[in-house]
Design a protein around this motif. Structure first.
Motif, PDB file in Angstrom:
ATOM      1  N   PHE A  46      -4.307  -2.865  -2.567  1.00 21.57           N
ATOM      2  CA  PHE A  46      -3.850  -2.369  -1.264  1.00 21.57           C
ATOM      3  C   PHE A  46      -2.740  -3.285  -0.781  1.00 21.57           C
ATOM      4  CE2 PHE A  46      -4.716  -2.170   3.487  1.00 21.57           C
ATOM      5  CZ  PHE A  46      -4.184  -0.906   3.657  1.00 21.57           C
ATOM      6  N   SER A  47      -1.573  -2.718  -0.471  1.00 22.43           N
ATOM      7  CA  SER A  47      -0.410  -3.556  -0.135  1.00 22.43           C
ATOM      8  C   SER A  47       0.347  -3.054   1.092  1.00 22.43           C
ATOM      9  CB  SER A  47       0.539  -3.643  -1.338  1.00 22.43           C
ATOM     10  OG  SER A  47       0.917  -2.347  -1.783  1.00 22.43           O
ATOM     11  N   LYS A  48      -0.368  -2.434   2.029  1.00 28.41           N
ATOM     12  CA  LYS A  48       0.273  -1.982   3.261  1.00 28.41           C
ATOM     13  C   LYS A  48       0.734  -3.177   4.079  1.00 28.41           C
ATOM     14  CE  LYS A  48      -0.562   0.656   7.505  1.00 28.41           C
ATOM     15  NZ  LYS A  48      -1.548   1.463   8.287  1.00 28.41           N
ATOM     16  N   THR A  49       1.900  -3.067   4.702  1.00 28.66           N
ATOM     17  CA  THR A  49       2.408  -4.137   5.565  1.00 28.66           C
ATOM     18  C   THR A  49       2.760  -3.578   6.940  1.00 28.66           C
ATOM     19  OG1 THR A  49       4.634  -3.810   4.669  1.00 28.66           O
ATOM     20  CG2 THR A  49       3.294  -5.525   3.660  1.00 28.66           C
ATOM     21  N   ALA A  50       2.400  -4.357   7.958  1.00 26.62           N
ATOM     22  CA  ALA A  50       2.783  -4.012   9.327  1.00 26.62           C
ATOM     23  C   ALA A  50       3.608  -5.131   9.942  1.00 26.62           C
ATOM     24  CB  ALA A  50       1.537  -3.743  10.168  1.00 26.62           C
ATOM     25  N   GLY A  51       4.021  -6.073   9.112  1.00 29.76           N
ATOM     26  CA  GLY A  51       4.866  -7.183   9.532  1.00 29.76           C
ATOM     27  C   GLY A  51       5.843  -7.474   8.413  1.00 29.76           C
ATOM     28  N   PHE A  52       6.021  -8.746   8.096  1.00 33.10           N
ATOM     29  CA  PHE A  52       6.924  -9.122   7.006  1.00 33.10           C
ATOM     30  C   PHE A  52       6.480  -8.451   5.708  1.00 33.10           C
ATOM     31  CE2 PHE A  52       8.244 -11.783   3.472  1.00 33.10           C
ATOM     32  CZ  PHE A  52       9.594 -11.956   3.728  1.00 33.10           C
ATOM     33  N   ARG A  53       7.468  -7.985   4.939  1.00 32.44           N
ATOM     34  CA  ARG A  53       7.153  -7.348   3.664  1.00 32.44           C
ATOM     35  C   ARG A  53       7.701  -8.194   2.525  1.00 32.44           C
ATOM     36  NH1 ARG A  53       4.961  -2.861   1.838  1.00 32.44           N
ATOM     37  NH2 ARG A  53       5.493  -2.189  -0.276  1.00 32.44           N
ATOM     38  N   HIS A  54       6.816  -8.600   1.604  1.00 30.34           N
ATOM     39  CA  HIS A  54       7.211  -9.403   0.453  1.00 30.34           C
ATOM     40  C   HIS A  54       7.848  -8.529  -0.624  1.00 30.34           C
ATOM     41  CE1 HIS A  54       4.576 -12.305   2.404  1.00 30.34           C
ATOM     42  NE2 HIS A  54       5.062 -13.238   1.597  1.00 30.34           N
ATOM     43  N   ASP A  55       8.996  -8.975  -1.103  1.00 28.78           N
ATOM     44  CA  ASP A  55       9.654  -8.181  -2.143  1.00 28.78           C
ATOM     45  C   ASP A  55       8.996  -8.356  -3.515  1.00 28.78           C
ATOM     46  OD1 ASP A  55      10.486 -10.711  -2.900  1.00 28.78           O
ATOM     47  OD2 ASP A  55      12.635 -10.325  -2.618  1.00 28.78           O
ATOM     48  N   SER A  56       7.965  -9.199  -3.577  1.00 28.79           N
ATOM     49  CA  SER A  56       7.238  -9.403  -4.836  1.00 28.79           C
ATOM     50  C   SER A  56       6.078  -8.424  -5.003  1.00 28.79           C
ATOM     51  CB  SER A  56       6.695 -10.830  -4.899  1.00 28.79           C
ATOM     52  OG  SER A  56       5.793 -11.072  -3.824  1.00 28.79           O
ATOM     53  N   ILE A  57       5.852  -7.548  -4.023  1.00 24.58           N
ATOM     54  CA  ILE A  57       4.717  -6.633  -4.102  1.00 24.58           C
ATOM     55  C   ILE A  57       4.778  -5.749  -5.354  1.00 24.58           C
ATOM     56  CG2 ILE A  57       3.674  -4.596  -3.009  1.00 24.58           C
ATOM     57  CD1 ILE A  57       4.017  -6.031  -0.307  1.00 24.58           C
ATOM     58  N   PRO A  58       5.913  -5.133  -5.682  1.00 26.51           N
ATOM     59  CA  PRO A  58       5.933  -4.318  -6.920  1.00 26.51           C
ATOM     60  C   PRO A  58       5.574  -5.128  -8.164  1.00 26.51           C
ATOM     61  CG  PRO A  58       7.836  -3.818  -5.550  1.00 26.51           C
ATOM     62  CD  PRO A  58       7.193  -5.019  -4.941  1.00 26.51           C
ATOM     63  N   GLU A  59       6.071  -6.363  -8.246  1.00 25.22           N
ATOM     64  CA  GLU A  59       5.724  -7.210  -9.396  1.00 25.22           C
ATOM     65  C   GLU A  59       4.231  -7.539  -9.409  1.00 25.22           C
ATOM     66  OE1 GLU A  59      10.040  -7.351  -9.098  1.00 25.22           O
ATOM     67  OE2 GLU A  59       8.435  -7.519  -7.597  1.00 25.22           O
ATOM     68  N   GLY A  60       3.662  -7.728  -8.215  1.00 26.95           N
ATOM     69  CA  GLY A  60       2.235  -8.005  -8.135  1.00 26.95           C
ATOM     70  C   GLY A  60       1.397  -6.826  -8.604  1.00 26.95           C
ATOM     71  N   ILE A  61       1.759  -5.635  -8.153  1.00 26.83           N
ATOM     72  CA  ILE A  61       1.031  -4.437  -8.590  1.00 26.83           C
ATOM     73  C   ILE A  61       1.138  -4.273 -10.100  1.00 26.83           C
ATOM     74  CG2 ILE A  61       0.967  -1.916  -8.471  1.00 26.83           C
ATOM     75  CD1 ILE A  61       1.924  -2.204  -5.529  1.00 26.83           C
ATOM     76  N   ALA A  62       2.347  -4.440 -10.621  1.00 30.62           N
ATOM     77  CA  ALA A  62       2.541  -4.298 -12.070  1.00 30.62           C
ATOM     78  C   ALA A  62       1.725  -5.315 -12.841  1.00 30.62           C
ATOM     79  CB  ALA A  62       4.029  -4.435 -12.407  1.00 30.62           C
ATOM     80  N   ALA A  63       1.666  -6.545 -12.335  1.00 31.70           N
ATOM     81  CA  ALA A  63       0.910  -7.593 -13.024  1.00 31.70           C
ATOM     82  C   ALA A  63      -0.575  -7.262 -13.058  1.00 31.70           C
ATOM     83  CB  ALA A  63       1.136  -8.944 -12.341  1.00 31.70           C
ATOM     84  N   VAL A  64      -1.133  -6.803 -11.939  1.00 35.81           N
ATOM     85  CA  VAL A  64      -2.557  -6.475 -11.917  1.00 35.81           C
ATOM     86  C   VAL A  64      -2.833  -5.285 -12.840  1.00 35.81           C
ATOM     87  CG1 VAL A  64      -4.512  -5.801 -10.475  1.00 35.81           C
ATOM     88  CG2 VAL A  64      -2.847  -7.440  -9.615  1.00 35.81           C
ATOM     89  N   ARG A  65      -1.930  -4.310 -12.855  1.00 35.28           N
ATOM     90  CA  ARG A  65      -2.101  -3.176 -13.775  1.00 35.28           C
ATOM     91  C   ARG A  65      -2.117  -3.656 -15.227  1.00 35.28           C
ATOM     92  NH1 ARG A  65      -1.775   1.824 -11.482  1.00 35.28           N
ATOM     93  NH2 ARG A  65      -0.524   2.114  -9.586  1.00 35.28           N
ATOM     94  N   GLU A  66      -1.202  -4.546 -15.558  1.00 33.74           N
ATOM     95  CA  GLU A  66      -1.134  -5.054 -16.931  1.00 33.74           C
ATOM     96  C   GLU A  66      -2.379  -5.850 -17.288  1.00 33.74           C
ATOM     97  OE1 GLU A  66       2.526  -7.205 -16.910  1.00 33.74           O
ATOM     98  OE2 GLU A  66       3.743  -5.382 -16.695  1.00 33.74           O
ATOM     99  N   GLY A  68      -5.322  -5.414 -16.003  1.00 29.51           N
ATOM    100  CA  GLY A  68      -6.403  -4.454 -16.159  1.00 29.51           C
ATOM    101  C   GLY A  68      -6.354  -3.753 -17.497  1.00 29.51           C
ATOM    102  N   ALA A  69      -5.157  -3.332 -17.928  1.00 29.51           N
ATOM    103  CA  ALA A  69      -5.022  -2.646 -19.207  1.00 29.51           C
ATOM    104  C   ALA A  69      -5.422  -3.548 -20.366  1.00 29.51           C
ATOM    105  CB  ALA A  69      -3.587  -2.160 -19.380  1.00 29.51           C
ATOM    106  N   ALA A  70      -5.131  -4.840 -20.238  1.00 26.62           N
ATOM    107  CA  ALA A  70      -5.425  -5.777 -21.321  1.00 26.62           C
ATOM    108  C   ALA A  70      -6.869  -6.255 -21.313  1.00 26.62           C
ATOM    109  CB  ALA A  70      -4.481  -6.976 -21.228  1.00 26.62           C
ATOM    110  N   HIS A  71      -7.551  -6.171 -20.160  1.00 25.11           N
ATOM    111  CA  HIS A  71      -8.871  -6.791 -20.049  1.00 25.11           C
ATOM    112  C   HIS A  71      -9.963  -5.835 -19.575  1.00 25.11           C
ATOM    113  CE1 HIS A  71      -7.285 -10.803 -20.881  1.00 25.11           C
ATOM    114  NE2 HIS A  71      -6.243 -10.439 -20.161  1.00 25.11           N
TER     115      HIS A  71
END
Length: 464
Positions: A46-66, A68-71
């Protein structure tokens, strides 16, 4: 969270029985933890933001997906707060708040998430998850601490405090990396189990007076919670060590790995991974222990024992981390307590008590037992035990003639000595090297001396 399905037999190898059938999960109408354990574990990012938005969120989602796929866990991602209903949350083993900011859930959604945690769900907080829901007390307790401020992005040294938790077990004593380092409004140490902290002398802008936790875990109101302050930068999610750190936190949260996440305060080291910290120890009998560069002691030969000769102890809590090398769990070793000083290892066998490690013997002589005297609670032991190759943590608490054992934070044994020749009221501690075919590793042996309470006191201070 998922039920831990590691079952250890008393006469054979350990079997890891984890469902791997792919298919739709069964929703829990009441918002508890997921009930369909035949499918892969599920994690919601879950990555909803109502304040500052980190531009690393897409990389974070991709990393967790990867990861999960590996483990072996399924990952879904959303910024839609309407996903926080009892029915939908019941599909997931953990919910990861990835750099969320501000007020991201309404009152009904908050209520659904609270019920999810209280019924065994799990939370993973990443970086700005601490910059979220300041007016929701339940969330503040779950996250462990709220964000206060941060200096510029810069390198810093992270001191690893727990080498058994899967989020930090692959790290050395220190971890040097670059990130945006948060200061927090409060110190979570008294409420949560600190895994790693910042060395404030290694960078500029730390405001926590030298005690600066940066990653922690806790059991919280029926569920599990893991938080890491790392993850501000895009580069974080490409770092192998940070990815392993995050993976370990997720694995613990979903119940794939066990660890002691009770608060830990007031312990002093007896062995902390250095040759100098072995000065108070002495080898009794044949064989030895080898100290490796990563601060572990590994048994070799025997039958002997490395014992702490500098002093004996009466009322205390002893903690230490250990792991077995052989795939079958048939690595004989144990922790001895309550024996008189002697360079004969059989003196400890005959006059003290051994808390066993070997996972393949009879119930009164297998992991968590007081060897030859009392079996562990096998159901609880099996639920708490990690397999060979992974670290486990014992707490051995001695008060009067009462000896209790916790494995990865789960109480598994409660024994009282009635033999005056084996009195626990004063004695030494030691770790066994059993034989040439047995390899068991130990690290981070620490002790906290306790007030001299009655032997059968029913009250235990939380986190000890």
């Amino acid at each position: 969270m998922r039920t831990n399905t590691r079952i250890w037999t008393a006469v054979g190898a350990a079997a890891l029985l984890i469902g791997c059938v792919s298919g739709p999960a069964v929703s829990d109408e009441t918002g508890g933890s997921r009930t369909d354990h035949s499918a892969e574990p599920r994690v919601l990012v879950f990555s909803k933001t109502a304040g500052f938005r980190h531009d690393s969120i897409p990389e974070g989602i991709a990393a967790v997906r990867e990861l999960g796929a590996a483990h072996g866990f399924t990952v879904e991602a959303t910024e839609d707060a309407t996903a926080f209903t009892a029915r939908n949350l019941g599909r997931y083993d953990a919910v990861a708040f990835l750099s969320t900011t501000g007020d991201v859930l309404n009152e009904a959604q908050q209520g659904a998430f609270e019920r999810y945690i209280k019924r065994g769900g799990a939370y993973v907080g990443i970086h700005a998850a601490a910059d979220t829901e300041y007016d929701w007390a339940f969330y503040g307790g779950l996250a462990g601490a709220y964000f206060q401020s941060h200096p510029a992005i810069q390198p810093a040294t992270v001191d690893v405090e727990d080498h058994a938790h899967p989020a930090t077990s692959g790290l050395g004593a220190t971890w040097n990396r670059t990130d945006e380092w948060y200061n927090y409004r409060s110190n979570p140490r008294d409420r949560a189990h600190v895994l790693a902290s910042l060395d404030e002398s290694s960078y500029s802008g730390g405001t926590m007076n030298g005690d600066h936790p940066i990653a922690w875990c806790q059991n919280y109101q029926g569920g599990r919670a893991f938080y890491t302050g790392g993850g501000h930068t895009k580069e974080s999610f490409a770092e192998p060590a940070f990815r392993q750190h995050l993976l370990g936190g997720i694995r613990w949260a979903i119940g794939e790995s066990q660890a002691d996440c009770r608060p830990e305060n007031g312990y002093r080291p007896l062995f902390e991974g250095t040759a100098a910290s072995l000065d108070g120890w002495r080898q009794a009998g044949p064989g030895s222990f080898t100290l490796s560069d990563d601060g572990t002691l590994t048994s070799s030969g025997g039958m002997g024992m490395l014992w702490y000769a500098a002093s004996g102890f009466g009322s205390y809590s002893l903690k230490l981390d250990w792991k077995m090398a052989g795939a079958s769990g048939d690595d004989n070793s144990g922790v001895f307590v309550g024996f008189p000083p002697s360079d004969d290892p059989w003196s400890a066998v005959n006059n003290g008590y051994e808390i066993q490690i070997d996972a393949t013997d009879t119930p009164d002589r297998t992991t968590g037992s007081v060897y030859g005297f009392r079996s562990a609670d096998i159901r609880e032991r099996d639920r708490a035990l990690n397999p060979p190759g992974e670290w486990n943590t014992y707490e051995i608490r001695v008060e009067g003639e009462r000896l209790r054992v916790w494995l990865n934070g789960v109480k598994i044994n409660d024994f009282t000595s009635t033999d005056p020749a084996r009195s626990l009221r004063d004695g030494h501690i030691g770790i066994q090297n059993h034989g040439a075919d047995d390899q068991v590793s130990f690290r981070d042996i620490r002790i906290k001396e306790l007030p001299d309470r009655a032997a059968h006191s029913a009250v235990s201070p939380p986190g000890d």
